[in-house]
Design an enzyme around this catalytic site. Sequence first.
Site, PDB file in Angstrom:
ATOM      1  N   SER A  34       0.810  -1.221   0.000  1.00  0.00           N
ATOM      2  CA  SER A  34       0.000   0.000   0.000  1.00  0.00           C
ATOM      3  C   SER A  34       0.846   1.275   0.000  1.00  0.00           C
ATOM      4  O   SER A  34       1.862   1.365   0.688  1.00  0.00           O
ATOM      5  CB  SER A  34      -0.905   0.024   1.231  1.00  0.00           C
ATOM      6  OG  SER A  34      -1.608   1.252   1.258  1.00  0.00           O
ATOM      7  N   LYS A  85     -13.583  -5.176   2.792  1.00  0.00           N
ATOM      8  CA  LYS A  85     -14.482  -4.054   2.535  1.00  0.00           C
ATOM      9  C   LYS A  85     -15.967  -4.385   2.711  1.00  0.00           C
ATOM     10  O   LYS A  85     -16.765  -3.517   2.989  1.00  0.00           O
ATOM     11  CB  LYS A  85     -14.258  -3.521   1.125  1.00  0.00           C
ATOM     12  CG  LYS A  85     -13.106  -2.573   1.058  1.00  0.00           C
ATOM     13  CD  LYS A  85     -13.008  -1.932  -0.285  1.00  0.00           C
ATOM     14  CE  LYS A  85     -11.726  -1.135  -0.340  1.00  0.00           C
ATOM     15  NZ  LYS A  85     -11.451  -0.591  -1.651  1.00  0.00           N
ATOM     16  N   ASN A 106     -14.844   1.770   2.825  1.00  0.00           N
ATOM     17  CA  ASN A 106     -13.370   1.848   2.826  1.00  0.00           C
ATOM     18  C   ASN A 106     -12.822   2.814   3.879  1.00  0.00           C
ATOM     19  O   ASN A 106     -11.614   2.889   4.062  1.00  0.00           O
ATOM     20  CB  ASN A 106     -12.829   2.208   1.430  1.00  0.00           C
ATOM     21  CG  ASN A 106     -13.024   3.662   1.081  1.00  0.00           C
ATOM     22  OD1 ASN A 106     -13.922   4.325   1.613  1.00  0.00           O
ATOM     23  ND2 ASN A 106     -12.198   4.184   0.205  1.00  0.00           N
ATOM     24  N   GLY A 144     -14.278  -8.276 -12.424  1.00  0.00           N
ATOM     25  CA  GLY A 144     -14.303  -8.529 -10.984  1.00  0.00           C
ATOM     26  C   GLY A 144     -15.623  -8.055 -10.398  1.00  0.00           C
ATOM     27  O   GLY A 144     -16.278  -7.152 -10.960  1.00  0.00           O
ATOM     28  N   GLY A 147     -15.728  -5.645  -3.733  1.00  0.00           N
ATOM     29  CA  GLY A 147     -16.060  -4.341  -3.149  1.00  0.00           C
ATOM     30  C   GLY A 147     -15.764  -3.180  -4.081  1.00  0.00           C
ATOM     31  O   GLY A 147     -16.612  -2.302  -4.292  1.00  0.00           O
ATOM     32  N   TYR A 246      -2.358   0.048  -8.177  1.00  0.00           N
ATOM     33  CA  TYR A 246      -1.383   1.138  -8.267  1.00  0.00           C
ATOM     34  C   TYR A 246       0.025   0.688  -7.878  1.00  0.00           C
ATOM     35  O   TYR A 246       0.952   1.501  -7.845  1.00  0.00           O
ATOM     36  CB  TYR A 246      -1.818   2.334  -7.408  1.00  0.00           C
ATOM     37  CG  TYR A 246      -2.074   1.992  -5.969  1.00  0.00           C
ATOM     38  CD1 TYR A 246      -1.035   1.827  -5.068  1.00  0.00           C
ATOM     39  CD2 TYR A 246      -3.376   1.831  -5.517  1.00  0.00           C
ATOM     40  CE1 TYR A 246      -1.279   1.496  -3.757  1.00  0.00           C
ATOM     41  CE2 TYR A 246      -3.631   1.496  -4.200  1.00  0.00           C
ATOM     42  CZ  TYR A 246      -2.583   1.337  -3.328  1.00  0.00           C
ATOM     43  OH  TYR A 246      -2.825   1.008  -2.023  1.00  0.00           O
TER      44      TYR A 246
HETATM   45  P1  NAP Z   1     -12.317  -7.837  -3.373  1.00  0.00           P
HETATM   46  O1  NAP Z   1     -13.535  -7.318  -2.716  1.00  0.00           O
HETATM   47  O2  NAP Z   1     -11.604  -8.993  -2.761  1.00  0.00           O
HETATM   48  O3  NAP Z   1     -12.732  -8.247  -4.887  1.00  0.00           O
HETATM   49  C1  NAP Z   1     -11.805  -8.775  -5.777  1.00  0.00           C
HETATM   50  C2  NAP Z   1     -12.531  -9.308  -7.007  1.00  0.00           C
HETATM   51  O4  NAP Z   1     -11.533  -9.860  -7.873  1.00  0.00           O
HETATM   52  C3  NAP Z   1     -13.519 -10.447  -6.706  1.00  0.00           C
HETATM   53  O5  NAP Z   1     -14.531 -10.442  -7.687  1.00  0.00           O
HETATM   54  C4  NAP Z   1     -12.628 -11.681  -6.876  1.00  0.00           C
HETATM   55  O6  NAP Z   1     -13.345 -12.862  -7.211  1.00  0.00           O
HETATM   56  C5  NAP Z   1     -11.786 -11.268  -8.048  1.00  0.00           C
HETATM   57  N1  NAP Z   1     -10.530 -11.999  -8.067  1.00  0.00           N
HETATM   58  C6  NAP Z   1      -9.653 -12.187  -7.052  1.00  0.00           C
HETATM   59  N2  NAP Z   1      -8.591 -12.907  -7.469  1.00  0.00           N
HETATM   60  C7  NAP Z   1      -8.816 -13.195  -8.774  1.00  0.00           C
HETATM   61  C8  NAP Z   1      -8.102 -13.919  -9.760  1.00  0.00           C
HETATM   62  N3  NAP Z   1      -6.919 -14.498  -9.486  1.00  0.00           N
HETATM   63  N4  NAP Z   1      -8.632 -14.021 -11.004  1.00  0.00           N
HETATM   64  C9  NAP Z   1      -9.822 -13.444 -11.292  1.00  0.00           C
HETATM   65  N5  NAP Z   1     -10.563 -12.751 -10.406  1.00  0.00           N
HETATM   66  C10 NAP Z   1     -10.058 -12.616  -9.158  1.00  0.00           C
HETATM   67  O7  NAP Z   1     -11.226  -6.688  -3.567  1.00  0.00           O
HETATM   68  P2  NAP Z   1     -11.500  -5.119  -3.819  1.00  0.00           P
HETATM   69  O8  NAP Z   1     -11.565  -4.413  -2.536  1.00  0.00           O
HETATM   70  O9  NAP Z   1     -12.634  -5.038  -4.772  1.00  0.00           O
HETATM   71  O10 NAP Z   1     -10.110  -4.645  -4.501  1.00  0.00           O
HETATM   72  C11 NAP Z   1      -9.769  -5.111  -5.773  1.00  0.00           C
HETATM   73  C12 NAP Z   1      -8.513  -4.417  -6.301  1.00  0.00           C
HETATM   74  O11 NAP Z   1      -8.743  -3.021  -6.490  1.00  0.00           O
HETATM   75  C13 NAP Z   1      -7.294  -4.538  -5.384  1.00  0.00           C
HETATM   76  O12 NAP Z   1      -6.162  -4.775  -6.197  1.00  0.00           O
HETATM   77  C14 NAP Z   1      -7.204  -3.169  -4.737  1.00  0.00           C
HETATM   78  O13 NAP Z   1      -5.874  -2.825  -4.365  1.00  0.00           O
HETATM   79  C15 NAP Z   1      -7.681  -2.272  -5.886  1.00  0.00           C
HETATM   80  N6  NAP Z   1      -8.224  -0.982  -5.405  1.00  0.00           N
HETATM   81  C16 NAP Z   1      -7.538   0.167  -5.744  1.00  0.00           C
HETATM   82  C17 NAP Z   1      -8.021   1.390  -5.306  1.00  0.00           C
HETATM   83  C18 NAP Z   1      -7.277   2.660  -5.662  1.00  0.00           C
HETATM   84  O14 NAP Z   1      -7.446   3.652  -4.960  1.00  0.00           O
HETATM   85  N7  NAP Z   1      -6.529   2.688  -6.737  1.00  0.00           N
HETATM   86  C19 NAP Z   1      -9.186   1.457  -4.533  1.00  0.00           C
HETATM   87  C20 NAP Z   1      -9.869   0.266  -4.229  1.00  0.00           C
HETATM   88  C21 NAP Z   1      -9.361  -0.957  -4.682  1.00  0.00           C
HETATM   89  P3  NAP Z   1     -13.750 -13.944  -6.073  1.00  0.00           P
HETATM   90  O15 NAP Z   1     -14.918 -13.363  -5.359  1.00  0.00           O
HETATM   91  O16 NAP Z   1     -14.043 -15.167  -6.839  1.00  0.00           O
HETATM   92  O17 NAP Z   1     -12.518 -14.083  -5.188  1.00  0.00           O
END
Ligand code: NAP
Length: 301
Positions: A34, A85, A106, A144, A147, A246
């Site tokens: 992070s 989340k 968040n 995806g 959250g 990021y």
């Molecule tokens: P999350 O709630 O765990 O959701 C992740 C999603 O990706 C779920 O649909 C999950 O499917 C899927 N997934 C996980 N591993 C996978 C794989 N190997 N192949 C295909 N699909 C996969 O996580 P999140 O909070 O949404 O965050 C997701 C990403 O966004 C993270 O990398 C986070 O760092 C990034 N993010 C960035 C910011 C920013 O400010 N730039 C803000 C928020 C989030 P399943 O349910 O089947 O596991």
Amino acid sequence: MVPEQTITFRVKILNMISSKTSFIALIGNPVSHSLSPIIQNAALQYLGLDLIYIAVPCKDEDLELVLNSFKRINCKGLNITIPHKEKIFNLCSEISPIANKLKAINTLKLNSENEWSATNTDVEGFIYPLKNLKLAKKKSIVLGSGGAARSVIQGLINLNLSTISVISRNKSSLDELRKNFENQIELQSFLNNDNKAQNLIEEADLVVNTTPVGMKTAKNEMNLLPYGDHFWRSLNSKTIVYDLIYNPTPTHLLKFSANKGCMTIDGLQMLVAQGIKSLSFWTDGLEVPFHVMNDALKNHL
Ligand code: NAP
């Protein structure tokens, strides 16, 4: 060897800490990738507040214990990241309308009753780099269904895109997402191995990756594309590819897309824009200029 700018930054942070200093924490698993501590500590220093920001790795089974413990010590607020989340919901007593609607939180702070009050700043963060791109009536795909996908979909609705298709490996969370937004927009949802995905990719004006595939963690393979190379075979240069990740920046997906001639957007601007909104929530409305957090990031990377 630790770079000189990192040492300077750490010395500055140490100088900020006294016996009265409170803290804000990022809770997730993993958190070592992070950059939030970099941007938030720069902003806290800019505002002259007696607060520091730390990252705390927390396993699923420890989430409740950690939240209850933080209530009793000098914690002024939290950021929540993958994978908590959604689960954090049951541990908060006050939830803002946007977090409630998206079923994704968040940012947390303690209210006057010392209970957790929660909100979501990801929607505003996500929209920030897209605001001037005239995306109204365009076609989009979200990869995806976790959250962050909820915040992205809400952001795309706010920007008035005509079609939002969600592609995921998880049928039950796809169904939930569709239900979640049924009063606002008819989401098209597909499993990643559905043959229709190719047409969608070919026609999309914007593809947003919200899966963690490509993210730098101890166990992740970084040079992978979400859903594998075959999935991306019909991507063409008219499509904007936005990866929420990021770290690293650019990700393998963004390098691959740039090679195809696509415009690419990484997760850094979203990180800063949501960080500004979170800080404002913790401090009851204090604002910090975008460049303060952005410059801290640039110096760090
Ligand atoms: P999350 O709630 O765990 O959701 C992740 C999603 O990706 C779920 O649909 C999950 O499917 C899927 N997934 C996980 N591993 C996978 C794989 N190997 N192949 C295909 N699909 C996969 O996580 P999140 O909070 O949404 O965050 C997701 C990403 O966004 C993270 O990398 C986070 O760092 C990034 N993010 C960035 C910011 C920013 O400010 N730039 C803000 C928020 C989030 P399943 O349910 O089947 O596991």
